[in-house]
Write a protein that holds these residues in place. Sequence first.
Motif, PDB file in Angstrom:
ATOM      1  N   ALA A 108      11.270   1.704   0.256  1.00 41.98           N
ATOM      2  CA  ALA A 108       9.933   2.231   0.558  1.00 41.98           C
ATOM      3  C   ALA A 108       9.847   2.801   1.968  1.00 41.98           C
ATOM      4  CB  ALA A 108       8.874   1.147   0.370  1.00 41.98           C
ATOM      5  N   SER A 113       4.441   7.088   0.900  1.00 40.70           N
ATOM      6  CA  SER A 113       3.940   6.330  -0.250  1.00 40.70           C
ATOM      7  C   SER A 113       2.414   6.368  -0.336  1.00 40.70           C
ATOM      8  CB  SER A 113       4.422   4.881  -0.176  1.00 40.70           C
ATOM      9  OG  SER A 113       4.110   4.311   1.082  1.00 40.70           O
ATOM     10  N   TYR A 201       1.918   1.011   2.510  1.00 38.70           N
ATOM     11  CA  TYR A 201       1.709   2.375   2.021  1.00 38.70           C
ATOM     12  C   TYR A 201       1.262   3.314   3.133  1.00 38.70           C
ATOM     13  CZ  TYR A 201       2.128   0.420  -2.634  1.00 38.70           C
ATOM     14  OH  TYR A 201       2.604  -0.212  -3.760  1.00 38.70           O
TER      15      TYR A 201
END
Length: 499
Positions: A108, A113, A201
């Motif tokens: 990630a 994201s 995120y």
Amino acid sequence: MLRSEQTRPVSLSMLAQAVGASAPTVNVTGAVMDNRAVRPGDLFIAMPGARVHAARFAGAAVEAGAAAVLTDAEGARIAGELGVPAVVVPDVAAAAGTVAALAYGEPAKHVRSFAVTGTNGKTTTTFMIDSILRGLGAVTGLIGTVELRLASQAVPARMTTPQPDELQAMLEVLVERGGTDVVMEVSSHALAQGRTRPIRYSVAGFTNLTQDHLDFHETFEEYYAAKKTLFESENSQRCVILVDDEYGKRLFSEVSAERSGVVSLSLGGSPGTAGWRVSDVVAAEHGHSFTLTSPSGETISTSVALPAMFNVANAALAIAMAAESGVPLAELERALAGGVSPVVPGRMEVVSARPRVVVDFAHNEDALVKAMDALGSLQGRLIVVTGSAGERDTGKRPAMARVVSQRADITVITDDDPHHEDPAAIRADLIAGIVPGAQWREIGDRREAIRWAVNEAAQEDTILLAGRGHETAQNYGEYFVEIDDREVAREAVKEKNER
């Protein structure tokens, strides 16, 4: 389980240290929660489940080649002596995401994201973000209710937000394929269970909050609290929160008071309102044009090729989230010259023009109201075919039927996914909410209910097939019935027109 064919040895002691435990200096090459998916060299994560502790399958995992086991004290007792190292932690669920992320190289951290949560609109908004990013040249991953797509490979989704081992393995595959961005639906279940941790995120977005999933969350307040965790600073860098409902306003007020990087989005907010604002909405044949104004006063004029005002909100949220990730608004406007027009399976999907048949995933009161309001202005009658899933929040059933029977000219009560619950009892719960004087029918067989609605409809009428959207199989406990509302409707319209 989608995984890379390459292996990357990782020190078990390093994984253990990251979750406050200790382990010998051996290597593992992956982290897996399902013993049937174990590859030689994997770490088997054995956590307690609703019915059984996964440690019962630790022996099978070791036989399949697992090099170590991560579990809790109860799991260690159940598993017994396995002949491989055991890492024991107090809370396996809390440790699983961190361990899986490290085992797969923290993928990630190598992509931008996006996470969208809320009761309704998650799927459509993620498809819109994905469409916008690909229009900008990004190589994307899309993870949600309808499908899992990693660059060019798409497979059906099993759950809205995958378990942490699957999620991290998918992200590793995406990075290997040159992925630059990932867009995810994040469910309240996943947030409550910590499935997305330790992902932070780039941008998190909120759509709305209405009654749903109270079979899992004991109270609505718990449901809200689970959603709110996505917007904590450790879980997202920036946030865009739609504030056009009570809980959006509350979420923005609470989160913006606790951290920076939080902006609001509103449809119809007054000029000068801080945050993103939608204005100049004009209805078109298949959607709306609108203007979106940024917090700094920049504007972008575009359109969305899906009906209903809630899709204007979804499109605005998608654009705002892309902009908050660092994409210049001028660049976005060029990419959106043709509007926001993703193909979203089973989301206000028109499958026939005469009669007009629309398939939508609406499966709670708020979503049904919005879908019907979007279609209610069309010429002719509105016929709604709906049901409710079994073993889910039973309290919403009468309210669903009430709002449908208030707005539809004809309500057809049918089966959705009864699971192990009596289908007739589910339909009875729905029927209890139908308003006096409303025209309605009960047809348990969903295929027959759709055929009846098509045959009853005049050419100028509209039929809304609600609740199942893209899904292609009904669950009746121990067996499944293959059915796709879209295909059944197309066949019924064709047969009707040929008569």
